[in-house]
Design a protein around this motif. Structure first.
Motif, PDB file in Angstrom:
ATOM      1  N   HIS A   1       0.841  -1.199   0.000  1.00 23.62           N
ATOM      2  CA  HIS A   1       0.000   0.000   0.000  1.00 23.62           C
ATOM      3  C   HIS A   1       0.871   1.243   0.000  1.00 23.62           C
ATOM      4  O   HIS A   1       2.068   1.186   0.308  1.00 23.62           O
ATOM      5  CB  HIS A   1      -0.935   0.017   1.216  1.00 23.62           C
ATOM      6  CG  HIS A   1      -0.228   0.265   2.516  1.00 23.62           C
ATOM      7  ND1 HIS A   1       0.412  -0.726   3.223  1.00 23.62           N
ATOM      8  CD2 HIS A   1      -0.045   1.410   3.237  1.00 23.62           C
ATOM      9  CE1 HIS A   1       0.951  -0.230   4.325  1.00 23.62           C
ATOM     10  NE2 HIS A   1       0.690   1.072   4.354  1.00 23.62           N
ATOM     11  N   THR A   2       0.259   2.353  -0.342  1.00 22.02           N
ATOM     12  CA  THR A   2       0.868   3.670  -0.173  1.00 22.02           C
ATOM     13  C   THR A   2      -0.116   4.532   0.608  1.00 22.02           C
ATOM     14  O   THR A   2      -1.309   4.247   0.678  1.00 22.02           O
ATOM     15  CB  THR A   2       1.181   4.339  -1.519  1.00 22.02           C
ATOM     16  OG1 THR A   2      -0.060   4.611  -2.215  1.00 22.02           O
ATOM     17  CG2 THR A   2       2.061   3.452  -2.383  1.00 22.02           C
TER      18      THR A   2
ATOM     19  N   ALA B   1      -4.722  10.146  -2.397  1.00 25.10           N
ATOM     20  CA  ALA B   1      -3.753   9.556  -3.318  1.00 25.10           C
ATOM     21  C   ALA B   1      -3.279   8.182  -2.843  1.00 25.10           C
ATOM     22  O   ALA B   1      -2.348   7.621  -3.414  1.00 25.10           O
ATOM     23  CB  ALA B   1      -2.554  10.488  -3.478  1.00 25.10           C
TER      24      ALA B   1
ATOM     25  N   SER C   1      -3.182   4.074  -2.074  1.00 24.88           N
ATOM     26  CA  SER C   1      -3.400   2.939  -2.960  1.00 24.88           C
ATOM     27  C   SER C   1      -3.160   1.643  -2.196  1.00 24.88           C
ATOM     28  O   SER C   1      -2.567   1.640  -1.121  1.00 24.88           O
ATOM     29  CB  SER C   1      -2.460   3.005  -4.166  1.00 24.88           C
ATOM     30  OG  SER C   1      -1.115   2.794  -3.760  1.00 24.88           O
TER      31      SER C   1
ATOM     32  N   THR D   1      -2.471  -2.799  -3.235  1.00 21.86           N
ATOM     33  CA  THR D   1      -2.301  -3.804  -4.277  1.00 21.86           C
ATOM     34  C   THR D   1      -2.397  -5.195  -3.684  1.00 21.86           C
ATOM     35  O   THR D   1      -1.843  -5.471  -2.614  1.00 21.86           O
ATOM     36  CB  THR D   1      -0.928  -3.639  -4.968  1.00 21.86           C
ATOM     37  OG1 THR D   1      -0.865  -2.349  -5.585  1.00 21.86           O
ATOM     38  CG2 THR D   1      -0.721  -4.710  -6.029  1.00 21.86           C
TER      39      THR D   1
ATOM     40  N   THR E   1      -7.840  -1.374 -17.267  1.00 17.76           N
ATOM     41  CA  THR E   1      -8.007  -0.340 -16.251  1.00 17.76           C
ATOM     42  C   THR E   1      -9.492  -0.024 -16.148  1.00 17.76           C
ATOM     43  O   THR E   1     -10.165   0.188 -17.162  1.00 17.76           O
ATOM     44  CB  THR E   1      -7.236   0.941 -16.621  1.00 17.76           C
ATOM     45  OG1 THR E   1      -5.845   0.641 -16.700  1.00 17.76           O
ATOM     46  CG2 THR E   1      -7.452   2.032 -15.573  1.00 17.76           C
TER      47      THR E   1
ATOM     48  N   THR F   1      -6.149   2.355  -6.831  1.00 20.12           N
ATOM     49  CA  THR F   1      -5.747   3.710  -6.452  1.00 20.12           C
ATOM     50  C   THR F   1      -7.003   4.514  -6.140  1.00 20.12           C
ATOM     51  O   THR F   1      -7.994   4.438  -6.884  1.00 20.12           O
ATOM     52  CB  THR F   1      -4.966   4.400  -7.589  1.00 20.12           C
ATOM     53  OG1 THR F   1      -3.828   3.616  -7.916  1.00 20.12           O
ATOM     54  CG2 THR F   1      -4.508   5.788  -7.154  1.00 20.12           C
TER      55      THR F   1
ATOM     56  N   GLN G   1      -9.347   7.871  -5.805  1.00 13.71           N
ATOM     57  CA  GLN G   1      -9.480   9.043  -6.659  1.00 13.71           C
ATOM     58  C   GLN G   1     -10.576   9.945  -6.108  1.00 13.71           C
ATOM     59  O   GLN G   1     -11.702   9.496  -5.864  1.00 13.71           O
ATOM     60  CB  GLN G   1      -9.806   8.610  -8.086  1.00 13.71           C
ATOM     61  CG  GLN G   1      -9.707   9.734  -9.098  1.00 13.71           C
ATOM     62  CD  GLN G   1      -9.716   9.210 -10.520  1.00 13.71           C
ATOM     63  OE1 GLN G   1     -10.742   8.724 -11.002  1.00 13.71           O
ATOM     64  NE2 GLN G   1      -8.590   9.299 -11.201  1.00 13.71           N
TER      65      GLN G   1
END
Length: 246
Positions: free
Chosen positions: A51-52, A82, A84, A86, A121, A153, A155
């Motif tokens: 993750h971020t 912002a 995210s 995965t 996507t 991600t 948004q």
């Protein structure tokens, strides 16, 4: 639906059981997964998560969890538009595993999602003012084909959007064929902790398991010794709760 603690979170023997059942009776899906890195813990043996951004999290083993929780026993939340996360499987996923049922907080304050796989996507609207009032806290996303990479991600598409809260993702075969085997466990969990999952019944009503396996109990007493009345009481509460599921 196989509910347990550390041995189920790791998904070693439950994963093997899933494989054997699906080889015999068909492939209904991978079942529930979670971006465990956002909760500062490990994923199951067959996938890894990253993750971020900064995330808050809660687990059912906490005495006073600060977030609601469902069947996975863990939830994560962020205010970072912002951020995210995965989910990456270690081997290729079956192509028929194309349905993602994402359990999340679904309000006008929820950030939207962008999902990237190795093949496509997808822009995902989490909340639609025109049709989502009173609608269940999940969204279904259909992929072109099952993929080992799911990269999400957040948004921000509207001024009112300011947060995102996730409870789990069920990876399924939309044709409803074969065995769909969910294995959900948290390290250290017991009957006492699963009872803290305040979204459990709601999510069971959408996952619709034909059987629920309770594979917990040792963590209720191994540190301090067994309190027989409390142990039996929690077990009875858990069974009574599940009997409310229809």
């Amino acid at each position: 639906m196989h509910i347990g603690d550390s041995h189920v979170q790791a998904d070693v023997f439950t994963g093997e059981l899933r494989n054997l059942l699906q080889q015999s009776f068909g492939y209904g899906g991978r079942g529930l997964v979670f971006p465990y890195s956002t909760g500062h813990t490990h994923a199951a043996i067959d996938y890894a998560t990253t993750h971020t951004g900064r995330w808050l999290y809660a687990k059912n083993v906490e005495q006073s969890p600060e977030l609601p929780m469902g069947t996975t026993g863990v939830s994560s939340k962020t205010y970072d538009s912002a951020a995210s996360f995965t989910i990456k499987f270690k081997t290729a996923q079956r192509p028929e595993f194309t349905r993602l049922r994402i359990f999340l907080s679904k309000t006008e304050e929820s950030y939207d999602l962008v999902l990237k796989t190795n093949h496509e996507t997808i822009n995902i609207d989490v909340y639609d003012k025109s049709k989502d009032i009173g609608v269940a806290n999940y969204i279904d996303v259909d992929l072109e084909k099952g993929d080992e990479l799911l990269a999400f991600t957040l948004q921000k598409n509207a001024p009112e959007q300011k947060q995102f809260e996730i409870y789990g993702i069920s990876i399924e075969n939309p044709e409803d064929k074969g065995i769909l085997y969910h294995s959900v466990g948290i390290n250290g969990a017991g009957y006492y902790s699963v009872l803290r999952e305040n979204l459990l019944l709601e999510q069971l009503s959408y996952l619709k398991p034909d059987a629920v396996i309770l594979d917990i109990g040792a963590n209720d007493y191994w540190k301090t010794g067994i309190n027989e009345s409390a142990y039996i009481g929690n077990m009875e509460k858990m069974v009574a709760l599940l009997r409310k599921y229809d």
